[in-house]
Design an enzyme around this catalytic site. Structure first.
Site, PDB file in Angstrom:
ATOM      1  N   GLY A 191     -25.709 -13.587 -37.029  1.00  0.00           N
ATOM      2  CA  GLY A 191     -26.011 -12.144 -36.172  1.00  0.00           C
ATOM      3  C   GLY A 191     -25.658 -11.354 -35.434  1.00  0.00           C
ATOM      4  N   GLY A 192     -25.996 -10.333 -35.466  1.00  0.00           N
ATOM      5  CA  GLY A 192     -25.721  -9.657 -34.176  1.00  0.00           C
ATOM      6  C   GLY A 192     -27.162 -10.406 -33.415  1.00  0.00           C
ATOM      7  CD  GLN A 193     -30.954  -7.161 -32.300  1.00  0.00           C
ATOM      8  OE1 GLN A 193     -31.739  -8.212 -31.139  1.00  0.00           O
ATOM      9  NE2 GLN A 193     -30.626  -6.320 -31.715  1.00  0.00           N
ATOM     10  CB  THR A 222     -38.554 -11.110 -37.811  1.00  0.00           C
ATOM     11  OG1 THR A 222     -37.754 -11.685 -38.147  1.00  0.00           O
ATOM     12  CG2 THR A 222     -37.989  -9.707 -38.715  1.00  0.00           C
ATOM     13  CE1 TYR A 282     -39.664  -9.708 -22.842  1.00  0.00           C
ATOM     14  CE2 TYR A 282     -39.607  -7.059 -23.010  1.00  0.00           C
ATOM     15  CZ  TYR A 282     -39.708  -8.401 -23.128  1.00  0.00           C
ATOM     16  OH  TYR A 282     -39.061  -8.568 -24.717  1.00  0.00           O
ATOM     17  CD  GLU A 331     -51.444  -4.441 -27.651  1.00  0.00           C
ATOM     18  OE1 GLU A 331     -50.961  -5.004 -29.508  1.00  0.00           O
ATOM     19  OE2 GLU A 331     -50.469  -4.552 -26.947  1.00  0.00           O
ATOM     20  CG  HIS A 363     -47.942  -4.087 -30.946  1.00  0.00           C
ATOM     21  ND1 HIS A 363     -48.382  -5.483 -29.940  1.00  0.00           N
ATOM     22  CD2 HIS A 363     -46.526  -4.520 -30.777  1.00  0.00           C
ATOM     23  CE1 HIS A 363     -47.533  -5.472 -28.615  1.00  0.00           C
ATOM     24  NE2 HIS A 363     -46.144  -5.376 -29.904  1.00  0.00           N
TER      25      HIS A 363
END
Length: 298
Positions: free
Chosen positions: A18-20, A97, A166, A216, A254
């Site tokens: 698949g793409g991802q 996912t 990140y 968070e 989220h």
């Protein structure tokens, strides 16, 4: 050392065609991760850029000896993919996912606990895990992670937010601080791996000398982590909690980031961590600077 994954980890990508899966699987391989195969039912015998495709995880494990899986499949199939990996004996599953219903997450998590206690799930809806210079599973850009040094000090990172994961990596790289492992646990209501799981591993890892935690609003995971830190963690820590200005009762990004009943507020989490001896920054950069001060003192 590192936690959960290292240079010897052999990884399958469920959904590599698949793409991802194709994009991130190849990036993980190019980083140096041992991507030994992909799994897509009905496409066995094919390959993606030289990576062999198998029809099932069991078939792939038998052929490659894989012990970890990267599940990059749509929400409809994610739970089945996780259980298939566990049934095949995979010990560590990373699921990126997003959009899996909370009920499906809860059922899958509890089935893992009950039937497959030797399989650890990271995620879903997470950026994955990177042990810099050794193994990268997921969607984190390896170039923003500073490799650990033999003598240290090195920092372990655990974060609910992908973006903050990140930034934490980059803040430390700007300061020249090595990272033993960075774990993005994800922001969904039912994470397969939580803060306490990671804190316990970092506490026991001789290559990790300090810990940075990014949380968070919503839920009680950070408050529970603070209790664990106070009782069990001796390594110095810095932290940042996102969502100080979030309005009560409104979901903020989220699925797990919602403040309700006066609980789960950023201030409450910050206070709990500070009371446990953690140096709490008012923004991610400040948390990184606090970690810089901690590292200098080690």
């Amino acid at each position: 050392m590192a936690i959960f994954v290292n240079e010897n980890t052999k990884v399958l990508v469920q959904g590599l065609t698949g793409g991802q899966g194709k994009y991130h699987g190849r990036r993980n391989r190019d980083y140096g991760t041992q991507i030994v195969g992909g799994v897509t039912p009905g496409k066995g015998g094919q390959d993606v850029d030289g990576i062999p495709i198998f029809n099932s995880v069991a078939e792939a494990v038998e052929a490659t000896g894989a012990d970890a899986s990267f599940a990059a499949v749509p929400p409809k199939f994610a739970s089945d993919a996780i259980i298939e990996a566990a049934e095949a004996g995979i010990g560590f599953v990373v699921c990126i996912t997003e959009g899996i219903p909370a009920q499906d997450e809860a059922l899958t998590f509890n089935r893992l606990v009950r039937e497959f206690p030797n399989t650890r799930l990271l995620g879903p809806n997470c950026p994955g895990i990177i042990s810099p210079g050794k193994c990268n599973i997921g969607i984190t850009a390896g170039e923003i992670a500073q490799e650990p040094t033999a003598d240290g000090p090195n920092v372990g990172i655990v974060s609910r937010s992908g973006t903050l994961t990140y930034q934490a990596l980059y803040e430390l790289k700007q300061l020249g601080i090595g990272v033993s492992t960075c774990v993005g646990i994800g922001g969904d209501p039912v994470p397969g791996t939580n803060f306490i799981d990671c804190l316990a591993e970092f506490q026991n890892d001789p290559e990790t000398h300090a810990i940075m935690m990014l949380g968070e609003i919503g839920g009680s995971a950070e408050e529970e982590a603070a209790e664990f830190i106070q009782a069990n963690v001796t390594k110095p820590m810095s932290a940042y909690i996102a969502g100080v200005t979030a309005p009560a009762g409104k979901k903020m990004g989220h699925a797990g980031a919602i403040v309700s009943g006066g609980k789960g507020t950023a201030q409450g989490k910050m206070d709990a961590l500070a009371a446990a001896g953690v140096k709490v920054g008012l923004n991610p950069t400040e948390a990184g600077e606090l970690m810089g001060e901690i590292v200098k003192s080690l």
